[in-house]
Enzyme design. Structure first.
Site, PDB file in Angstrom:
ATOM      1  N   THR A 166       3.462   6.313   1.007  1.00 18.62           N
ATOM      2  CA  THR A 166       2.105   6.182   1.519  1.00 18.62           C
ATOM      3  C   THR A 166       1.405   7.529   1.487  1.00 18.62           C
ATOM      4  O   THR A 166       1.953   8.538   1.922  1.00 18.62           O
ATOM      5  CB  THR A 166       2.117   5.644   2.965  1.00 18.62           C
ATOM      6  OG1 THR A 166       2.797   4.384   2.983  1.00 18.62           O
ATOM      7  CG2 THR A 166       0.708   5.449   3.484  1.00 18.62           C
TER       8      THR A 166
ATOM      9  N   LEU B   6       4.330   9.070   7.892  1.00 18.74           N
ATOM     10  CA  LEU B   6       3.935   8.021   6.972  1.00 18.74           C
ATOM     11  C   LEU B   6       5.157   7.573   6.198  1.00 18.74           C
ATOM     12  O   LEU B   6       6.108   8.331   6.009  1.00 18.74           O
ATOM     13  CB  LEU B   6       2.877   8.537   5.981  1.00 18.74           C
ATOM     14  CG  LEU B   6       1.550   9.049   6.559  1.00 18.74           C
ATOM     15  CD1 LEU B   6       0.691   9.623   5.444  1.00 18.74           C
ATOM     16  CD2 LEU B   6       0.806   7.943   7.291  1.00 18.74           C
ATOM     17  N   ASP B   7       5.140   6.314   5.730  1.00 17.66           N
ATOM     18  CA  ASP B   7       6.190   5.883   4.811  1.00 17.66           C
ATOM     19  C   ASP B   7       6.172   6.796   3.594  1.00 17.66           C
ATOM     20  O   ASP B   7       5.121   7.329   3.205  1.00 17.66           O
ATOM     21  CB  ASP B   7       5.956   4.434   4.361  1.00 17.66           C
ATOM     22  CG  ASP B   7       6.259   3.427   5.456  1.00 17.66           C
ATOM     23  OD1 ASP B   7       6.884   3.817   6.454  1.00 17.66           O
ATOM     24  OD2 ASP B   7       5.853   2.262   5.312  1.00 17.66           O
ATOM     25  N   ARG B   8       7.308   6.951   2.955  1.00 17.59           N
ATOM     26  CA  ARG B   8       7.455   7.952   1.908  1.00 17.59           C
ATOM     27  C   ARG B   8       6.408   7.812   0.798  1.00 17.59           C
ATOM     28  O   ARG B   8       5.902   8.807   0.289  1.00 17.59           O
ATOM     29  CB  ARG B   8       8.855   7.855   1.287  1.00 17.59           C
ATOM     30  CG  ARG B   8       9.202   9.017   0.368  1.00 17.59           C
ATOM     31  CD  ARG B   8      10.535   8.801  -0.312  1.00 17.59           C
ATOM     32  NE  ARG B   8      10.462   7.755  -1.304  1.00 17.59           N
ATOM     33  CZ  ARG B   8      10.099   7.961  -2.575  1.00 17.59           C
ATOM     34  NH1 ARG B   8       9.760   9.165  -2.981  1.00 17.59           N
ATOM     35  NH2 ARG B   8      10.070   6.971  -3.426  1.00 17.59           N
TER      36      ARG B   8
END
Length: 328
Positions: free
Chosen positions: A40, A36-38
């Site tokens: 998110t 996941l994006d940091r």
């Protein structure tokens, strides 16, 4: 999960999600399936065995996995189902920024409003491809950026924040302005040599699939991607942060993962004898500012993943309630 590196890579070695799961829950030898994006939060899948991990990776690459996210966006999102099919191009792997562009790769995201609180909307997001920052870039293009997206909800993309793809500047100008804006917002500072910057191009850093010292990983559609930088935005290194006050607490004999994850009180006693520096080391020169709690959360949550014969779902965060407001 939110604001933690998933696995050891690049400049991160300690206190990753994989590390914490192994130490705190004895879940060892986990295989990373996706990331996941940091900023998110939400569902993160791991394989307990190599065979299972390969099977699930295969399902993701072959688009057999349906993903659903929820997010809170600015404004009153349309009531009808919106399908955005705008192609997305990576402007810079180095600083991790994308935009809608005819030169980009095809991708599709389906959006549906779940509720409106008079100011912001909760929407369901179903990405049918896996481009870098796909949901966030498509929402920016539609004119409904994620409320607290530090990158794509910013006037650095123009007075309309990139709505309709109207940025009004070249890629080089956008990268330059992103670096300057981020520098002014004081995420990190630098001691000494200003030539040592994580955002200065390294020889062949994009030709060989690497970002600095990080090896890029391909997503399910073959895009090159990588873990976001500590700020999800570019970081130049001019601003010097104020040193944090030293907090003296009773000494502990052992520092464990539990002290780092809040299960135990950490030993914050500063011992100057243990402090060593190397004048040639980039990491020794960087001083990080402690982020505020609001800087560690973005209103984008991985809610449901479903594949052949399996499905997983997480609880929704508080901000996903239809009547939730920022004051809550």
């Amino acid at each position: 999960m939110s604001a933690l590196q998933v696995h050891p890579c690049g400049r991160y070695r300690h206190n990753t999600v994989v590390f914490i799961l192994a130490k705190e829950y004895n879940l060892k030898n986990l295989r990373t399936i996706h990331r996941l994006d940091r900023l998110t939060s939400g569902l993160l899948l791991f394989g307990r065995t190599p065979k299972k991990a390969r099977s699930m990776e295969h399902q993701i690459r072959n688009r057999q996995v349906q993903k659903e996210y929820v997010c809170r966006v600015e404004g009153d999102f349309p009531n009808e189902i919106i399908e955005c099919q705008e192609p997305i191009e990576v402007v810079s792997y180095k600083i991790g920024v994308c935009k809608v562009s005819p030169k980009g790769k095809t991708c599709t995201t389906t959006f549906q409003k779940l509720g409106f609180n008079g100011k912001t909307s909760i929407i369901s997001c179903k990405p049918h491809t896996g481009r870098m920052h796909q949901i966030r870039v498509h929402l920016q293009y539609l004119g409904y950026p994620v409320v607290n997206d530090p990158l794509y909800n910013h006037t650095v993309f123009g007075p309309e924040k990139g709505r309709g793809g109207n940025i009004g500047k070249t890629d080089e100008e956008l990268i330059r302005d992103l670096i300057n804006i981020h520098n002014a917002e004081n995420w990190l500072g630098m001691d000494g040599d200003s030539e040592l910057s994580m955002f200065k191009p390294l020889k062949g850093d994009l030709d060989d699939g690497k970002v600095g010292n990080e090896t890029c990983l391909a997503d399910e559609d073959g895009d090159m991607s990588r873990e976001a930088s500590p700020c999800e935005e570019p970081c130049e290194n001019d601003v010097q942060p104020e040193p944090s006050p030293v907090v003296v607490m009773p000494s502990r004999t052992k520092v464990t993962v539990a002290t780092q994850t809040g299960h135990e009180v950490p030993d914050l006693t500063f011992n100057s004898d243990k402090m060593t520096t190397d004048q040639h080391c980039y990491e020794c020169k960087v001083r990080y500012r402690d982020p505020k709690p609001k800087d560690l959360v973005m209103y984008l949550h991985a809610w449901k993943y479903q594949g052949p014969g399996w499905s997983y779902e997480t609880e929704l965060p508080e901000w996903a309630r239809v009547d939730w407001t920022e004051d809550d």
